[in-house]
Design an enzyme around this catalytic site. Structure first.
Site, PDB file in Angstrom:
ATOM      1  N   HIS A 101     -16.148 183.020 107.308  1.00  0.00           N
ATOM      2  CA  HIS A 101     -14.995 182.122 107.424  1.00  0.00           C
ATOM      3  C   HIS A 101     -13.702 182.835 107.046  1.00  0.00           C
ATOM      4  O   HIS A 101     -13.716 183.969 106.588  1.00  0.00           O
ATOM      5  CB  HIS A 101     -15.195 180.908 106.509  1.00  0.00           C
ATOM      6  CG  HIS A 101     -16.614 180.470 106.440  1.00  0.00           C
ATOM      7  ND1 HIS A 101     -17.230 179.820 107.479  1.00  0.00           N
ATOM      8  CD2 HIS A 101     -17.572 180.650 105.490  1.00  0.00           C
ATOM      9  CE1 HIS A 101     -18.492 179.601 107.162  1.00  0.00           C
ATOM     10  NE2 HIS A 101     -18.731 180.100 105.962  1.00  0.00           N
ATOM     11  N   TYR A 148     -11.875 177.956 106.170  1.00  0.00           N
ATOM     12  CA  TYR A 148     -11.890 177.361 107.513  1.00  0.00           C
ATOM     13  C   TYR A 148     -12.693 178.258 108.455  1.00  0.00           C
ATOM     14  O   TYR A 148     -12.682 179.485 108.303  1.00  0.00           O
ATOM     15  CB  TYR A 148     -10.459 177.175 108.047  1.00  0.00           C
ATOM     16  CG  TYR A 148      -9.687 176.173 107.210  1.00  0.00           C
ATOM     17  CD1 TYR A 148      -9.785 174.812 107.464  1.00  0.00           C
ATOM     18  CD2 TYR A 148      -8.926 176.589 106.122  1.00  0.00           C
ATOM     19  CE1 TYR A 148      -9.128 173.883 106.662  1.00  0.00           C
ATOM     20  CE2 TYR A 148      -8.268 175.670 105.308  1.00  0.00           C
ATOM     21  CZ  TYR A 148      -8.376 174.314 105.585  1.00  0.00           C
ATOM     22  OH  TYR A 148      -7.743 173.399 104.782  1.00  0.00           O
ATOM     23  N   THR A 149     -13.374 177.633 109.415  1.00  0.00           N
ATOM     24  CA  THR A 149     -14.136 178.410 110.403  1.00  0.00           C
ATOM     25  C   THR A 149     -13.508 178.224 111.773  1.00  0.00           C
ATOM     26  O   THR A 149     -13.454 177.092 112.276  1.00  0.00           O
ATOM     27  CB  THR A 149     -15.604 177.925 110.494  1.00  0.00           C
ATOM     28  OG1 THR A 149     -16.102 177.768 109.179  1.00  0.00           O
ATOM     29  CG2 THR A 149     -16.458 178.918 111.256  1.00  0.00           C
ATOM     30  N   CYS A 154     -23.154 171.380 105.710  1.00  0.00           N
ATOM     31  CA  CYS A 154     -21.727 171.558 105.428  1.00  0.00           C
ATOM     32  C   CYS A 154     -21.042 170.212 105.620  1.00  0.00           C
ATOM     33  O   CYS A 154     -21.259 169.534 106.628  1.00  0.00           O
ATOM     34  CB  CYS A 154     -21.117 172.601 106.366  1.00  0.00           C
ATOM     35  SG  CYS A 154     -19.465 173.124 105.854  1.00  0.00           S
TER      36      CYS A 154
HETATM   37  C1  LIG Z   1     -17.281 176.910 105.382  1.00  0.00           C
HETATM   38  C2  LIG Z   1     -16.237 175.836 105.538  1.00  0.00           C
HETATM   39  C3  LIG Z   1     -15.565 175.714 106.740  1.00  0.00           C
HETATM   40  C4  LIG Z   1     -14.609 174.709 106.918  1.00  0.00           C
HETATM   41  N1  LIG Z   1     -13.974 174.609 108.123  1.00  0.00           N
HETATM   42  C5  LIG Z   1     -13.047 173.636 108.294  1.00  0.00           C
HETATM   43  C6  LIG Z   1     -12.375 173.499 109.557  1.00  0.00           C
HETATM   44  O1  LIG Z   1     -12.621 174.252 110.515  1.00  0.00           O
HETATM   45  N2  LIG Z   1     -11.437 172.510 109.666  1.00  0.00           N
HETATM   46  C7  LIG Z   1     -11.127 171.653 108.615  1.00  0.00           C
HETATM   47  O2  LIG Z   1     -10.259 170.771 108.778  1.00  0.00           O
HETATM   48  N3  LIG Z   1     -11.766 171.774 107.424  1.00  0.00           N
HETATM   49  C8  LIG Z   1     -12.689 172.736 107.239  1.00  0.00           C
HETATM   50  N4  LIG Z   1     -13.303 172.863 106.021  1.00  0.00           N
HETATM   51  C9  LIG Z   1     -12.841 172.016 104.894  1.00  0.00           C
HETATM   52  C10 LIG Z   1     -11.626 172.708 104.215  1.00  0.00           C
HETATM   53  O3  LIG Z   1     -12.054 173.869 103.528  1.00  0.00           O
HETATM   54  C11 LIG Z   1     -10.922 171.805 103.186  1.00  0.00           C
HETATM   55  O4  LIG Z   1     -11.885 171.341 102.269  1.00  0.00           O
HETATM   56  C12 LIG Z   1     -10.214 170.616 103.836  1.00  0.00           C
HETATM   57  O5  LIG Z   1      -9.180 171.071 104.711  1.00  0.00           O
HETATM   58  C13 LIG Z   1      -9.580 169.722 102.760  1.00  0.00           C
HETATM   59  O6  LIG Z   1      -8.756 170.519 101.973  1.00  0.00           O
HETATM   60  P1  LIG Z   1      -7.457 169.896 101.291  1.00  0.00           P
HETATM   61  O7  LIG Z   1      -6.861 170.942 100.408  1.00  0.00           O
HETATM   62  O8  LIG Z   1      -6.569 169.282 102.310  1.00  0.00           O
HETATM   63  O9  LIG Z   1      -8.073 168.709 100.436  1.00  0.00           O
HETATM   64  P2  LIG Z   1      -8.215 168.672  98.835  1.00  0.00           P
HETATM   65  O10 LIG Z   1      -6.886 168.558  98.204  1.00  0.00           O
HETATM   66  O11 LIG Z   1      -9.073 169.807  98.431  1.00  0.00           O
HETATM   67  O12 LIG Z   1      -9.008 167.303  98.671  1.00  0.00           O
HETATM   68  C14 LIG Z   1     -10.407 167.342  98.421  1.00  0.00           C
HETATM   69  C15 LIG Z   1     -11.114 166.267  99.193  1.00  0.00           C
HETATM   70  O13 LIG Z   1     -10.621 164.968  98.886  1.00  0.00           O
HETATM   71  C16 LIG Z   1     -10.906 164.106  99.961  1.00  0.00           C
HETATM   72  N5  LIG Z   1      -9.683 163.434 100.409  1.00  0.00           N
HETATM   73  C17 LIG Z   1      -8.414 163.747 100.123  1.00  0.00           C
HETATM   74  N6  LIG Z   1      -7.586 162.881 100.741  1.00  0.00           N
HETATM   75  C18 LIG Z   1      -8.362 162.021 101.426  1.00  0.00           C
HETATM   76  C19 LIG Z   1      -8.095 160.919 102.266  1.00  0.00           C
HETATM   77  N7  LIG Z   1      -6.851 160.518 102.532  1.00  0.00           N
HETATM   78  N8  LIG Z   1      -9.147 160.277 102.806  1.00  0.00           N
HETATM   79  C20 LIG Z   1     -10.407 160.649 102.550  1.00  0.00           C
HETATM   80  N9  LIG Z   1     -10.716 161.694 101.775  1.00  0.00           N
HETATM   81  C21 LIG Z   1      -9.706 162.367 101.217  1.00  0.00           C
HETATM   82  C22 LIG Z   1     -11.467 164.973 101.088  1.00  0.00           C
HETATM   83  O14 LIG Z   1     -12.887 164.903 101.062  1.00  0.00           O
HETATM   84  C23 LIG Z   1     -11.012 166.361 100.702  1.00  0.00           C
HETATM   85  O15 LIG Z   1     -11.853 167.363 101.241  1.00  0.00           O
HETATM   86  C24 LIG Z   1     -14.292 173.825 105.844  1.00  0.00           C
HETATM   87  C25 LIG Z   1     -14.979 173.952 104.631  1.00  0.00           C
HETATM   88  C26 LIG Z   1     -15.939 174.951 104.479  1.00  0.00           C
HETATM   89  C27 LIG Z   1     -16.649 175.066 103.156  1.00  0.00           C
END
Ligand SMILES: Cc1cc2nc3c(=O)[nH]c(=O)nc-3n(C[C@H](O)[C@H](O)[C@H](O)COP(=O)(O)OP(=O)(O)OC[C@H]3O[C@@H](n4cnc5c(N)ncnc54)[C@H](O)[C@@H]3O)c2cc1C
Length: 323
Positions: free
Chosen positions: A92, A123-124, A296
């Site tokens: 990733h 992200y992937t 995942c």
């Molecule tokens: C191997 C891997 C690949 C990934 N590939 C992708 C990809 O291709 N595209 C992609 O979009 N993401 C992908 N993700 C997820 C990504 O890494 C992040 O976790 C995601 O974008 C959320 O990050 P954030 O900083 O915005 O949320 P954070 O601030 O980290 O919030 C944590 C979590 O809180 C929850 N959350 C926050 N706000 C809300 C809301 N309004 N409603 C519901 N739940 C909420 C969500 O579950 C969120 O993930 C991948 C994750 C992994 C481990």
């Protein structure tokens, strides 16, 4: 793994060049080909593989931002004059973003916030590793949309502010495992071989599965059997559905997908509700030393739904992996 045409040209050229230089006797048609390849390869070297990702932090320019659903975007990035992104299968990208401040100082969604001025998430890309541009699907978690998450998501909201022409900071490849092809995975310095993959995905956790499934189906010598359960909130939240349906249709049974959504309408022909024991038993290969489970998605889905079901069904947790 399919190699670009220039690899074959390059290896053939070098084989024939070696034959010339070692004065071996060449027969028709190799003699003529040898002369052609020797001189053409001497005068103009074949394109060298130059991967964009080399383990160092880099900037990637946004050249496309398209809305694909009310809360998600398809971003396209230029990799400049590098020949390919250079991301091994099951690896990733790290994307960096400024660490925003929540509504309550020191907190984010009611919990202590991460420290530091910068954070990253994984992200992937959904684009092919050897493509000349990289594509990411990003789901945006917006603030004030869900009472349990008043601040929303940090990095996904940062993505929403970005426009064509902006740059993001990335690093990679990163990942816990690498898929080497023909059922072989490299993890913690050891290779593991499986005949069947039981894949479980929720929300945007689907993108690493898409990368792996596409790579396996693209390699005609790879017979690894794949079964995927993909959980989404609603039908509209299913990413890459057309692509998955196409992959399934053309796979001769090697790959099968089951969709499940939280809120199903009466005419929804697939499963509804969270991934559960019955679904895993019905659609996934059973526990065996030939089977690897990879999941995942949101932690709540994994810890509250998938893990208890896998335990109940007797899967070996040495071979239940997370991307
Ligand atoms: C191997 C891997 C690949 C990934 N590939 C992708 C990809 O291709 N595209 C992609 O979009 N993401 C992908 N993700 C997820 C990504 O890494 C992040 O976790 C995601 O974008 C959320 O990050 P954030 O900083 O915005 O949320 P954070 O601030 O980290 O919030 C944590 C979590 O809180 C929850 N959350 C926050 N706000 C809300 C809301 N309004 N409603 C519901 N739940 C909420 C969500 O579950 C969120 O993930 C991948 C994750 C992994 C481990």
């Amino acid at each position: 793994m399919k190699l670009p045409n220039y690899f074959y040209t390059y290896f053939l050229a070098n084989f024939l060049k070696f034959q010339c230089l070692s004065h071996q006797k060449l027969t028709f048609p190799y003699k003529g080909m040898a002369a052609f390849y020797y001189y053409s390869s001497t005068s103009s070297p074949p394109p060298q593989k130059r991967p964009f990702l080399d383990g160092k932090r880099k900037k990637m320019k946004i050249i496309g931002k398209d809305s694909v659903s009310p809360d998600s975007f398809l971003f396209t990035f230029s990799i400049g004059d590098y020949t390919e992104l250079g991301l091994p299968i099951c690896q990733h990208l790290k994307v960096f973003s400024p660490n925003p401040t929540g509504k309550v100082p020191g907190q984010w969604n009611g919990k202590p916030t991460e420290s530091g001025s910068e954070i990253f998430r994984k992200y992937t890309p959904i684009s092919h590793s050897v493509a000349s541009a990289a594509q990411l699907i990003i789901k945006v978690y917006r603030k004030d949309e869900n009472p349990s998450f008043p601040d929303g998501g940090k990095v996904s909201q940062y993505f929403e502010t970005l426009e064509v022409g902006d740059f993001i900071d990335v690093d990679g490849p990163v990942g816990k495992m690498t898929y080497l092809g023909k059922g072989v995975f490299l993890k913690d310095g050891k290779t593991h071989t499986f005949k069947k993959l039981a894949l479980l995905a929720g929300g945007t956790g689907i993108t690493p599965h898409f990368q792996l499934i596409s790579a396996i189906l693209e390699d005609s010598r790879d017979n690894t059997e794949m079964r995927l359960i993909y959980a989404s909130k609603t039908e509209k939240d299913i990413f890459l559905r057309k692509e998955f349906d196409e992959l399934e249709k053309n796979s001769n049974g090697q790959f099968k997908i089951t969709y499940t959504i939280d809120k199903a309408t009466k005419d929804w022909p697939h499963e509804s509700g969270y991934i559960n024991t019955n679904m895993i038993q019905k659609y996934m290969p059973g526990p065996s030393e030939d089977t690897l489970v990879i999941m995942c998605g949101p932690n709540a889905m994994k810890l509250q739904a998938i893990v208890p079901s896998l335990k109940e069904l007797g899967y070996d947790f040495n071979f239940v992996w997370n991307f």
